[in-house]
Design an enzyme around this catalytic site. Sequence first.
Site, mmCIF file in Angstrom:
data_model
loop_
_atom_site.group_PDB
_atom_site.id
_atom_site.type_symbol
_atom_site.label_atom_id
_atom_site.label_comp_id
_atom_site.label_asym_id
_atom_site.label_seq_id
_atom_site.Cartn_x
_atom_site.Cartn_y
_atom_site.Cartn_z
ATOM 1 N N GLY A 158 -19.965 7.105 2.881
ATOM 2 C CA GLY A 158 -19.034 7.365 1.783
ATOM 3 C C GLY A 158 -19.795 7.491 0.482
ATOM 4 N N GLY A 215 -17.614 7.856 -2.548
ATOM 5 C CA GLY A 215 -16.538 7.785 -3.535
ATOM 6 C C GLY A 215 -16.836 6.634 -4.491
ATOM 7 N N ASN A 216 -15.795 6.142 -5.122
ATOM 8 C CA ASN A 216 -15.976 5.105 -6.146
ATOM 9 C C ASN A 216 -16.674 3.862 -5.603
ATOM 10 O OD1 ASN A 216 -14.469 2.412 -7.070
ATOM 11 N ND2 ASN A 216 -14.863 3.677 -8.868
ATOM 12 N N LYS A 251 0.854 -1.194 0.000
ATOM 13 C CA LYS A 251 0.000 0.000 0.000
ATOM 14 C C LYS A 251 0.878 1.229 0.000
ATOM 15 C CE LYS A 251 -4.471 0.849 0.321
ATOM 16 N NZ LYS A 251 -5.487 -0.121 -0.075
HETATM 17 N N1 GLU Z 1 -7.200 0.176 -3.363
HETATM 18 C C1 GLU Z 1 -7.987 -0.986 -3.600
HETATM 19 C C2 GLU Z 1 -8.064 -1.854 -2.356
HETATM 20 O O1 GLU Z 1 -7.879 -1.391 -1.246
HETATM 21 C C3 GLU Z 1 -7.529 -1.735 -4.845
HETATM 22 C C4 GLU Z 1 -6.137 -2.250 -4.806
HETATM 23 C C5 GLU Z 1 -5.639 -2.805 -6.138
HETATM 24 O O2 GLU Z 1 -6.396 -2.889 -7.096
HETATM 25 O O3 GLU Z 1 -4.466 -3.138 -6.179
HETATM 26 O O4 GLU Z 1 -8.386 -3.001 -2.441
#
Ligand code: GLU
Length: 428
Positions: A219, A221-222, A107
Amino acid sequence: MKEAAYNAYTTAQRQFDEVANIIDLEQPVRELLRQPSREFHFTIPVKMDDGTTQVFNGYRMQHNDARGPAKGGIRFHPHETVDTIRALSMWMTWKCAVVDIPLGGGKGGVICDPHNLSLAEQERLCRGYIRQLAKVIGPTLDVPAPDVMTNGQHMLWMLDEFETIHGGRFPGTITGKPVGMGGSLGRTEATGYGVIYSLREALKVLNLDIAKTSASLQGFGNVAEYAARLYTQLGGKVIAISCWDNQDKKAVTFRKVDGLDINAMVSIKDTFGTIDKVKAQQMGCELLDGDQWLAQDVDILLPCALENQLTPATFTKISAEVKVICEGANGPTTPDCDELIKAKNIYLVPDFLCNAGGVTCSYFEQVQCNTNYFWSKEEVLEKLDFKMTTAFRAVHNLAQEKGLYMRTAAYVIAINRVAQAVKLRGWV
Ligand code: GLU
């Protein structure tokens, strides 16, 4: 850096330790898996539009890559902390393992508020971020993607910088790219749709007809947008949505007891998920306090925002009607609140299972980029549904068989898979 009262990393480690005890995990495996294997902390100087230079703090944590390259989003948020990113990188490892895709966990984040940055400044920030990481990410090492307040355009700027540095086209370096530029059809919808595929399965086991249910979301968002879209398409009624109001710097809940029109709500939100209050009122929405999304008489709660939202304090507000909680966000529930959810017998679909649709589709995006052949949206969504449903059933069945809480069952499956990978590789 400001630390929240609840620390996400402490939560992630506590959840891990509890399950490590249940499965009697060997000591060196525990030590290896209860912290990120690599951490990158760096500065990003950005030339601002007014000619000044601002220095941002950026991070990338690679928790584990035994099952495949580290994988996970990059978040832009003013309250981002080192420990939050550590926790999120751990949860990514479990997420990829529970849906059984050949990727590890990572992350990234930048402490910034994109609301206050022009597009040109955001582009320079994205490029600066990649310049600091270009040697340690890539299709075989670590594959970033969007997360809170980042999107396909950010990913494409990042990819372009990476490709400029390395000389060549390496579309498998980053996922969540725009369609037509190496992105996969269905990726935008994938996380939210995945949440609803899990909800659909949860309602099946509870013998509830989705068309007779109502939900409240945190939320917009997306993730929340696409969860709300699919849920209403399947006949569900969204009563309330709580989102961040950037003007007043606090959350606000929008309510319509006979059901919100999701298309209309989407048409009055900005790219970061803030809904226009004046326009919403003109559409007949009531405006309530930010935490009122929790207090509605609904069957389903969908926390799709940030960490530490369901705590013993906020849980006191929850209606006795709530039967299911599907965690679209990462880490929305604190461990002490898990105990209350268990005691109330609310069916929980835990975050790293529930919101795994995004990374699953990211994996499909990589496969498509590697073969240079792109699938139809129907094909992507069909494969996504299959993966999510299979993972849900495995977790539900284990929970039933062993009398485990759903979060614990998901952890048992995920940790066992990763532990097996580190052992097979001879790391421990
Ligand atoms: N940010 C998204 C998550 O927390 C997607 C991560 C990704 O596609 O690598 O799962």
